[in-house]
Every structure is written in structure tokens, then in C-alpha cells.
Design a protein around this motif. Structure first.
Motif, PDB file in Angstrom:
ATOM      1  N   SER A   1     -28.283 -16.399 -18.981  1.00  0.00           N
ATOM      2  CA  SER A   1     -28.338 -17.485 -18.001  1.00  0.00           C
ATOM      3  C   SER A   1     -29.044 -18.719 -18.562  1.00  0.00           C
ATOM      4  O   SER A   1     -28.766 -19.843 -18.133  1.00  0.00           O
ATOM      5  N   ALA A   2     -29.942 -18.541 -19.521  1.00  0.00           N
ATOM      6  CA  ALA A   2     -30.680 -19.678 -20.074  1.00  0.00           C
ATOM      7  C   ALA A   2     -29.732 -20.688 -20.723  1.00  0.00           C
ATOM      8  O   ALA A   2     -29.949 -21.898 -20.629  1.00  0.00           O
ATOM      9  N   ARG A   3     -28.672 -20.217 -21.357  1.00  0.00           N
ATOM     10  CA  ARG A   3     -27.751 -21.164 -22.010  1.00  0.00           C
ATOM     11  C   ARG A   3     -26.909 -21.944 -21.023  1.00  0.00           C
ATOM     12  O   ARG A   3     -26.222 -22.895 -21.395  1.00  0.00           O
ATOM     13  N   PHE A   4     -26.967 -21.552 -19.756  1.00  0.00           N
ATOM     14  CA  PHE A   4     -26.242 -22.287 -18.714  1.00  0.00           C
ATOM     15  C   PHE A   4     -27.191 -23.126 -17.853  1.00  0.00           C
ATOM     16  O   PHE A   4     -26.851 -23.517 -16.746  1.00  0.00           O
TER      17      PHE A   4
ATOM     18  N   GLY B   1     -24.401  -9.029 -12.381  1.00  0.00           N
ATOM     19  CA  GLY B   1     -23.164  -8.455 -11.889  1.00  0.00           C
ATOM     20  C   GLY B   1     -21.915  -9.045 -12.509  1.00  0.00           C
ATOM     21  O   GLY B   1     -20.810  -8.720 -12.104  1.00  0.00           O
ATOM     22  N   CYS B   2     -22.068  -9.939 -13.483  1.00  0.00           N
ATOM     23  CA  CYS B   2     -20.925 -10.559 -14.148  1.00  0.00           C
ATOM     24  C   CYS B   2     -20.964 -10.198 -15.623  1.00  0.00           C
ATOM     25  O   CYS B   2     -21.968  -9.753 -16.125  1.00  0.00           O
ATOM     26  N   GLU B   3     -19.864 -10.413 -16.303  1.00  0.00           N
ATOM     27  CA  GLU B   3     -19.825 -10.141 -17.731  1.00  0.00           C
ATOM     28  C   GLU B   3     -19.756 -11.451 -18.493  1.00  0.00           C
ATOM     29  O   GLU B   3     -19.065 -12.382 -18.102  1.00  0.00           O
ATOM     30  N   LEU B   4     -20.507 -11.516 -19.569  1.00  0.00           N
ATOM     31  CA  LEU B   4     -20.526 -12.679 -20.433  1.00  0.00           C
ATOM     32  C   LEU B   4     -19.908 -12.273 -21.755  1.00  0.00           C
ATOM     33  O   LEU B   4     -20.371 -11.337 -22.388  1.00  0.00           O
ATOM     34  N   SER B   5     -18.882 -12.974 -22.180  1.00  0.00           N
ATOM     35  CA  SER B   5     -18.257 -12.626 -23.447  1.00  0.00           C
ATOM     36  C   SER B   5     -19.110 -13.125 -24.592  1.00  0.00           C
ATOM     37  O   SER B   5     -19.913 -14.043 -24.448  1.00  0.00           O
ATOM     38  N   ALA B   6     -18.934 -12.519 -25.747  1.00  0.00           N
ATOM     39  CA  ALA B   6     -19.677 -12.937 -26.937  1.00  0.00           C
ATOM     40  C   ALA B   6     -19.390 -14.399 -27.262  1.00  0.00           C
ATOM     41  O   ALA B   6     -20.207 -15.077 -27.853  1.00  0.00           O
ATOM     42  N   GLY B   7     -18.250 -14.895 -26.853  1.00  0.00           N
ATOM     43  CA  GLY B   7     -17.908 -16.289 -27.086  1.00  0.00           C
ATOM     44  C   GLY B   7     -18.610 -17.243 -26.153  1.00  0.00           C
ATOM     45  O   GLY B   7     -18.508 -18.446 -26.290  1.00  0.00           O
ATOM     46  N   GLY B   8     -19.338 -16.718 -25.159  1.00  0.00           N
ATOM     47  CA  GLY B   8     -20.131 -17.566 -24.296  1.00  0.00           C
ATOM     48  C   GLY B   8     -19.439 -18.006 -23.023  1.00  0.00           C
ATOM     49  O   GLY B   8     -19.901 -18.930 -22.373  1.00  0.00           O
ATOM     50  N   ALA B   9     -18.310 -17.395 -22.648  1.00  0.00           N
ATOM     51  CA  ALA B   9     -17.648 -17.772 -21.407  1.00  0.00           C
ATOM     52  C   ALA B   9     -18.605 -17.549 -20.240  1.00  0.00           C
ATOM     53  O   ALA B   9     -19.371 -16.605 -20.213  1.00  0.00           O
ATOM     54  N   ALA B  10     -18.579 -18.460 -19.302  1.00  0.00           N
ATOM     55  CA  ALA B  10     -19.492 -18.408 -18.167  1.00  0.00           C
ATOM     56  C   ALA B  10     -19.259 -17.171 -17.310  1.00  0.00           C
ATOM     57  O   ALA B  10     -18.121 -16.844 -16.982  1.00  0.00           O
ATOM     58  N   PRO B  11     -20.342 -16.502 -16.937  1.00  0.00           N
ATOM     59  CA  PRO B  11     -20.209 -15.319 -16.095  1.00  0.00           C
ATOM     60  C   PRO B  11     -20.221 -15.642 -14.612  1.00  0.00           C
ATOM     61  O   PRO B  11     -20.217 -14.739 -13.795  1.00  0.00           O
ATOM     62  N   TYR B  12     -20.240 -16.927 -14.266  1.00  0.00           N
ATOM     63  CA  TYR B  12     -20.368 -17.330 -12.869  1.00  0.00           C
ATOM     64  C   TYR B  12     -19.118 -18.080 -12.435  1.00  0.00           C
ATOM     65  O   TYR B  12     -18.580 -18.888 -13.189  1.00  0.00           O
ATOM     66  N   PRO B  13     -18.699 -17.893 -11.199  1.00  0.00           N
ATOM     67  CA  PRO B  13     -17.572 -18.693 -10.717  1.00  0.00           C
ATOM     68  C   PRO B  13     -17.994 -20.138 -10.457  1.00  0.00           C
ATOM     69  O   PRO B  13     -19.133 -20.401 -10.059  1.00  0.00           O
ATOM     70  N   VAL B  14     -17.090 -21.068 -10.687  1.00  0.00           N
ATOM     71  CA  VAL B  14     -17.349 -22.464 -10.369  1.00  0.00           C
ATOM     72  C   VAL B  14     -17.630 -22.555  -8.873  1.00  0.00           C
ATOM     73  O   VAL B  14     -16.918 -21.970  -8.057  1.00  0.00           O
TER      74      VAL B  14
ATOM     75  N   ARG C   1     -22.756 -25.634 -16.353  1.00  0.00           N
ATOM     76  CA  ARG C   1     -24.212 -25.496 -16.175  1.00  0.00           C
ATOM     77  C   ARG C   1     -24.549 -25.321 -14.708  1.00  0.00           C
ATOM     78  O   ARG C   1     -23.794 -25.719 -13.824  1.00  0.00           O
ATOM     79  N   TRP C   2     -25.742 -24.765 -14.505  1.00  0.00           N
ATOM     80  CA  TRP C   2     -26.329 -24.742 -13.167  1.00  0.00           C
ATOM     81  C   TRP C   2     -27.011 -26.092 -12.964  1.00  0.00           C
ATOM     82  O   TRP C   2     -27.796 -26.532 -13.810  1.00  0.00           O
ATOM     83  N   THR C   3     -26.678 -26.766 -11.877  1.00  0.00           N
ATOM     84  CA  THR C   3     -27.262 -28.072 -11.599  1.00  0.00           C
ATOM     85  C   THR C   3     -27.979 -28.046 -10.253  1.00  0.00           C
ATOM     86  O   THR C   3     -27.542 -27.362  -9.320  1.00  0.00           O
ATOM     87  N   PRO C   4     -29.072 -28.796 -10.131  1.00  0.00           N
ATOM     88  CA  PRO C   4     -29.823 -28.821  -8.876  1.00  0.00           C
ATOM     89  C   PRO C   4     -29.015 -29.456  -7.758  1.00  0.00           C
ATOM     90  O   PRO C   4     -28.291 -30.433  -7.983  1.00  0.00           O
ATOM     91  N   VAL C   5     -29.163 -28.898  -6.571  1.00  0.00           N
ATOM     92  CA  VAL C   5     -28.547 -29.456  -5.373  1.00  0.00           C
ATOM     93  C   VAL C   5     -29.632 -29.977  -4.438  1.00  0.00           C
ATOM     94  O   VAL C   5     -29.549 -31.091  -3.933  1.00  0.00           O
ATOM     95  N   ALA C   6     -30.658 -29.161  -4.205  1.00  0.00           N
ATOM     96  CA  ALA C   6     -31.732 -29.557  -3.287  1.00  0.00           C
ATOM     97  C   ALA C   6     -32.987 -28.739  -3.583  1.00  0.00           C
ATOM     98  O   ALA C   6     -32.905 -27.629  -4.123  1.00  0.00           O
ATOM     99  N   ARG C   7     -34.126 -29.321  -3.228  1.00  0.00           N
ATOM    100  CA  ARG C   7     -35.410 -28.619  -3.322  1.00  0.00           C
ATOM    101  C   ARG C   7     -35.992 -28.575  -1.911  1.00  0.00           C
ATOM    102  O   ARG C   7     -36.017 -29.584  -1.216  1.00  0.00           O
ATOM    103  N   PHE C   8     -36.476 -27.385  -1.529  1.00  0.00           N
ATOM    104  CA  PHE C   8     -37.006 -27.170  -0.190  1.00  0.00           C
ATOM    105  C   PHE C   8     -38.492 -26.816  -0.269  1.00  0.00           C
ATOM    106  O   PHE C   8     -38.840 -25.723  -0.720  1.00  0.00           O
ATOM    107  N   PRO C   9     -39.362 -27.721   0.169  1.00  0.00           N
ATOM    108  CA  PRO C   9     -40.801 -27.422   0.126  1.00  0.00           C
ATOM    109  C   PRO C   9     -41.182 -26.321   1.113  1.00  0.00           C
ATOM    110  O   PRO C   9     -40.618 -26.216   2.202  1.00  0.00           O
ATOM    111  N   LEU C  10     -42.155 -25.514   0.694  1.00  0.00           N
ATOM    112  CA  LEU C  10     -42.815 -24.579   1.600  1.00  0.00           C
ATOM    113  C   LEU C  10     -43.943 -25.376   2.247  1.00  0.00           C
ATOM    114  O   LEU C  10     -44.716 -26.022   1.550  1.00  0.00           O
ATOM    115  N   ARG C  11     -44.046 -25.318   3.576  1.00  0.00           N
ATOM    116  CA  ARG C  11     -44.972 -26.239   4.226  1.00  0.00           C
ATOM    117  C   ARG C  11     -45.881 -25.633   5.268  1.00  0.00           C
ATOM    118  O   ARG C  11     -46.811 -26.303   5.695  1.00  0.00           O
TER     119      ARG C  11
END
Length: 194
Positions: A47-50, A8-21, A177-187
Motif C-alpha cells: 500500500s505504501a507505493r500507492f 483482501g486483494c492481490e498485488l501482482s509482482a508488476g505492481g498492478a493496483a490491488p484496489y478498485p478505482v 494513488r490514494w488521495t485525500p478527500v476530507a479530514r474529520f477532527p475529533l472534537r
């Protein structure tokens, strides 16, 4: 300037991030997919480059990062702990307009994870509600039919593969970049009935 549509976002050819901070996402990581799709994702999935590895999205967007505190993390942990780990296979390619993806079999356990989150936070809809009901999928590449034909030819020899889903990850976009915040196990375990 060339634009690529992604989530749902646009990525420019220059690589600008398509996601809001501060954007966040809930995903099921699928590390077994990397040897099969990693090279193609690096070329054809913006998304892989982010920093986004192979995954099936549970919910994007989730709450903005500043709204996620300890109580929300604890609530997500409890919500996902109510689901059993499960097996899934990726046996073939499929397409949405402009996107080649792998569909998990079965898809229902992934959909159940999404329903759990949207039942708790009903204002949040997958992809902002742009596409109606979410279809669980692992994105491989974006492009026109000719590009996607080539991507499909490249990944087909690596299919099928399977994964065991044991957790859901929360990640946040920091502007680069996308960075991890938390991991939630299925239990949830099976209860033996006498």
C-alpha cells in the motif's frame, strides 16, 4: 507471476493496483510512525507505493467514491466530532499470518471509531467481513516469517513511540494513488461536572 495479498486483494509482482478505482478508506494518520516504519513499509507493504502513509484503519472499504456526497461528508464530520482526541502508544510488534504490525495501546478508542461508522452503515464491515472483528493495527510489512523477522529487527529500535489522535481521514483510490478527500477532527470535549 508472484502475488502479494493485501487487504483482501492481490498485488501482482508488476505492481498492478490491488484496489478498485473509486474505493475509499477511513484511516487515522500516524505521522510519528514514519521515521520508525517508513523504510520497511516502502519495501514490504504494497500500500505504501500507492500513497498510503502510516495509519490505523478505521474502515476499509468504505462507500464507493461516487456514493459520497456532501451529506455523507457532513454525517462523517458529525460522527467523528462526537469522539474525543486521545493518546496512543506503539510499544511492540505483533503478527497476523503473513503480516507484521504495531498494535496501539490503548486499542479501544480506535475500535470505538470503527464501531461508530459500522453502526451508521451496518452493511459495511471491516475488510468486507473477511476477518471477523477488526483488530486495530498499524501495518508494517507482509511476507513469510523470515522476511517479517528482518522487518521486526529493523523497526524494534524505534519503539516505543506515541501519537495524539486528533482526526480521521477519508481517502479515495483514483487508479494510481490514494488521495485525500476530507479530514474529520475529533472534537468532543470533557464536560466538567459540578
Amino acid at each position: 507471476m508472484a502475488l502479494v495479498r493485501h487487504a483482501g486483494c492481490e498485488l501482482s509482482a508488476g505492481g498492478a493496483a490491488p484496489y478498485p478505482v473509486g474505493a475509499t478508506v477511513l484511516v487515522v494518520p500516524v505521522p510519528e510512525a514514519e521515521p520508525v516504519v517508513g523504510g520497511q513499509r516502502a519495501l514490504f507493504d504494497p500500500s505504501a507505493r500507492f500513497g498510503v502513509s502510516a495509519h490505523v484503519t478505521v474502515l476499509y472499504p468504505f462507500l464507493p467514491r461516487p456514493e459520497i456526497g456532501e451529506a455523507t461528508v457532513a454525517e462523517l464530520a458529525g460522527l467523528f466530532a462526537g469522539h474525543r482526541p486521545f493518546e496512543a502508544a506503539f510499544t511492540g510488534c505483533a503478527r497476523f499470518p503473513g503480516l507484521l504490525y504495531l498494535g496501539p495501546e490503548p486499542a479501544e478508542p480506535f475500535a470505538a471509531l470503527t464501531r461508530s461508522v459500522t453502526a451508521r452503515w451496518p452493511a459495511l464491515r471491516p475488510y468486507g467481513g473477511r476477518y471477523g472483528e477488526a483488530v486495530p493495527h498499524l501495518s508494517v510489512g507482509y511476507g513469510d516469517d523470515q522476511v517479517l523477522d528482518g522487518v521486526e529487527t529493523a523497526v524494534a529500535p524505534g519503539l516505543p513511540f506515541a501519537t495524539r489522535v486528533t482526526s480521521v481521514d477519508l481517502a479515495s483510490f483514483d487508479g494510481l494513488r490514494w488521495t485525500p478527500v476530507a479530514r474529520f477532527p475529533l472534537r468532543q470535549s470533557r464536560i466538567l461536572q459540578e
